[in-house]
Structure formats: C-alpha cells, structure tokens
Scaffold this motif. Structure first.
Motif, mmCIF file in Angstrom:
data_model
loop_
_atom_site.group_PDB
_atom_site.id
_atom_site.type_symbol
_atom_site.label_atom_id
_atom_site.label_comp_id
_atom_site.label_asym_id
_atom_site.label_seq_id
_atom_site.Cartn_x
_atom_site.Cartn_y
_atom_site.Cartn_z
ATOM 1 N N SER A 51 28.393 25.304 63.629
ATOM 2 C CA SER A 51 29.585 25.687 64.365
ATOM 3 C C SER A 51 29.787 24.856 65.621
ATOM 4 O O SER A 51 30.792 24.985 66.286
ATOM 5 C CB SER A 51 29.518 27.167 64.733
ATOM 6 O OG SER A 51 28.491 27.368 65.670
ATOM 7 N N SER A 52 28.842 24.015 65.970
ATOM 8 C CA SER A 52 28.972 23.220 67.185
ATOM 9 C C SER A 52 29.517 21.826 66.880
ATOM 10 O O SER A 52 29.074 20.846 67.448
ATOM 11 C CB SER A 52 27.618 23.134 67.892
ATOM 12 O OG SER A 52 26.702 22.434 67.065
ATOM 13 N N SER A 53 30.477 21.741 65.979
ATOM 14 C CA SER A 53 31.067 20.443 65.674
ATOM 15 C C SER A 53 32.010 20.039 66.800
ATOM 16 O O SER A 53 32.356 20.821 67.669
ATOM 17 C CB SER A 53 31.820 20.514 64.340
ATOM 18 O OG SER A 53 32.897 21.410 64.468
ATOM 19 N N PRO A 56 37.517 21.459 67.724
ATOM 20 C CA PRO A 56 37.645 22.827 68.241
ATOM 21 C C PRO A 56 38.186 23.764 67.165
ATOM 22 O O PRO A 56 38.997 23.377 66.335
ATOM 23 C CB PRO A 56 38.628 22.688 69.398
ATOM 24 C CG PRO A 56 39.395 21.442 69.102
ATOM 25 C CD PRO A 56 38.457 20.542 68.332
ATOM 26 N N ALA A 57 37.719 25.003 67.186
ATOM 27 C CA ALA A 57 38.156 25.994 66.202
ATOM 28 C C ALA A 57 39.566 26.464 66.547
ATOM 29 O O ALA A 57 39.896 26.679 67.705
ATOM 30 C CB ALA A 57 37.195 27.176 66.193
ATOM 31 N N MET A 58 40.385 26.612 65.526
ATOM 32 C CA MET A 58 41.739 27.110 65.713
ATOM 33 C C MET A 58 41.685 28.630 65.782
ATOM 34 O O MET A 58 40.943 29.264 65.038
ATOM 35 C CB MET A 58 42.640 26.682 64.545
ATOM 36 C CG MET A 58 42.844 25.188 64.450
ATOM 37 S SD MET A 58 43.658 24.494 65.879
ATOM 38 C CE MET A 58 45.245 25.262 65.753
ATOM 39 N N PRO A 59 42.470 29.249 66.658
ATOM 40 C CA PRO A 59 42.467 30.708 66.704
ATOM 41 C C PRO A 59 43.066 31.286 65.426
ATOM 42 O O PRO A 59 43.972 30.703 64.835
ATOM 43 C CB PRO A 59 43.338 31.039 67.912
ATOM 44 C CG PRO A 59 44.128 29.817 68.183
ATOM 45 C CD PRO A 59 43.340 28.663 67.651
ATOM 46 N N ARG A 60 42.536 32.418 64.994
ATOM 47 C CA ARG A 60 43.002 33.027 63.746
ATOM 48 C C ARG A 60 44.413 33.581 63.907
ATOM 49 O O ARG A 60 45.214 33.506 62.986
ATOM 50 C CB ARG A 60 42.048 34.134 63.327
ATOM 51 C CG ARG A 60 42.462 34.823 62.059
ATOM 52 C CD ARG A 60 41.334 35.625 61.486
ATOM 53 N NE ARG A 60 41.773 36.515 60.455
ATOM 54 C CZ ARG A 60 41.846 36.210 59.160
ATOM 55 N NH1 ARG A 60 41.490 35.014 58.772
ATOM 56 N NH2 ARG A 60 42.256 37.093 58.286
ATOM 57 N N TYR A 61 44.719 34.161 65.063
ATOM 58 C CA TYR A 61 46.030 34.749 65.304
ATOM 59 C C TYR A 61 46.660 34.088 66.524
ATOM 60 O O TYR A 61 45.980 33.687 67.451
ATOM 61 C CB TYR A 61 45.906 36.252 65.568
ATOM 62 C CG TYR A 61 45.130 36.988 64.505
ATOM 63 C CD1 TYR A 61 45.640 37.134 63.224
ATOM 64 C CD2 TYR A 61 43.891 37.544 64.782
ATOM 65 C CE1 TYR A 61 44.941 37.802 62.248
ATOM 66 C CE2 TYR A 61 43.179 38.225 63.813
ATOM 67 C CZ TYR A 61 43.707 38.350 62.549
ATOM 68 O OH TYR A 61 43.023 39.009 61.583
#
Length: 117
Positions: A51-53, A56-61
């Motif tokens: 998960s530390s790529s 950045p993670a996109m928010p789900r909502y």
C-alpha cells in the motif's frame, strides 16, 4: 473482524539490545510468536508494503450524497440500515431504565412538575 495489528517497526530504528557480556542474544520477537500470529504479522507487513506505492489512493466517495448513491447502487437500500437492530438492543433497555428511574424518583420525592405557558 478487528483490523490487523500494525507491522512491527523495522530493526534499523530499534536500539541495539545485544548484551555486551558475550552471552547469546535472545531470539527475535517473531520467533517467539505462535505460527498463526507470525503469519498474520507477515500478511499485514505485506499489505503495508504494497500500500505504500508512489501512486496516491483515490478516495472511494466524493461526498455524502455520492456515498449514499454508491451504497444503494452496490448493496441495496437496506444496506443503509444494516446494523441498526444491534444498536436498538443496546439503546432501548437503557432508555427504559432511565424512564422508570425518573418516574420512581419523582413519586418518591413527591415532585410535581407544572409547565406554564
């Protein structure tokens, strides 16, 4: 299920705990754990590493209404009320006890409340 425990800190940040008297050092904490706990720690470490790529993670909502619409679309309208029954099992008895206590104390203390307009 409860969330997995956080991964152990890396050994490079830990202070050296090796004895200076030449005695054999104690085994690392991971070898003293049960096999299931070790497997769980390894799985959580793998998840943390993946998960530390750099992406950045996109928010789900994107907002409250998007959240409601997505939940209704993916899980159905009943999903908005899932979990309310166990909450009622907790809240209803406590409210009933509060009402009964109030009425009993009001009678014991012979208190009369009048609301004037």
């Amino acid at each position: 299920p409860p969330p997995p425990p956080p991964p152990p800190p890396s050994s490079s940040r830990l202070p050296s705990s090796a004895p200076s008297s030449g005695a054999s050092p104690s085994p690392p904490p991971s070898s003293r754990l049960a096999p299931a706990a070790t497997a769980s720690a390894a799985a959580s470490a793998t998840r943390a590493a993946s998960s530390s790529s750099s992406i950045p993670a996109m928010p789900r909502y994107t907002g409250m209404f998007d959240c409601f619409a997505t939940v209704v679309r993916e899980e159905g309208f009943g999903a908005l009320w899932r979990g309310i029954l166990p909450n009622y099992y907790k809240v209803v008895p406590s409210i009933a006890i509060a009402f009964v206590t109030y009425d009993v104390l009001k009678e014991m203390l012979d208190v009369e409340f009048k609301i004037s307009a």
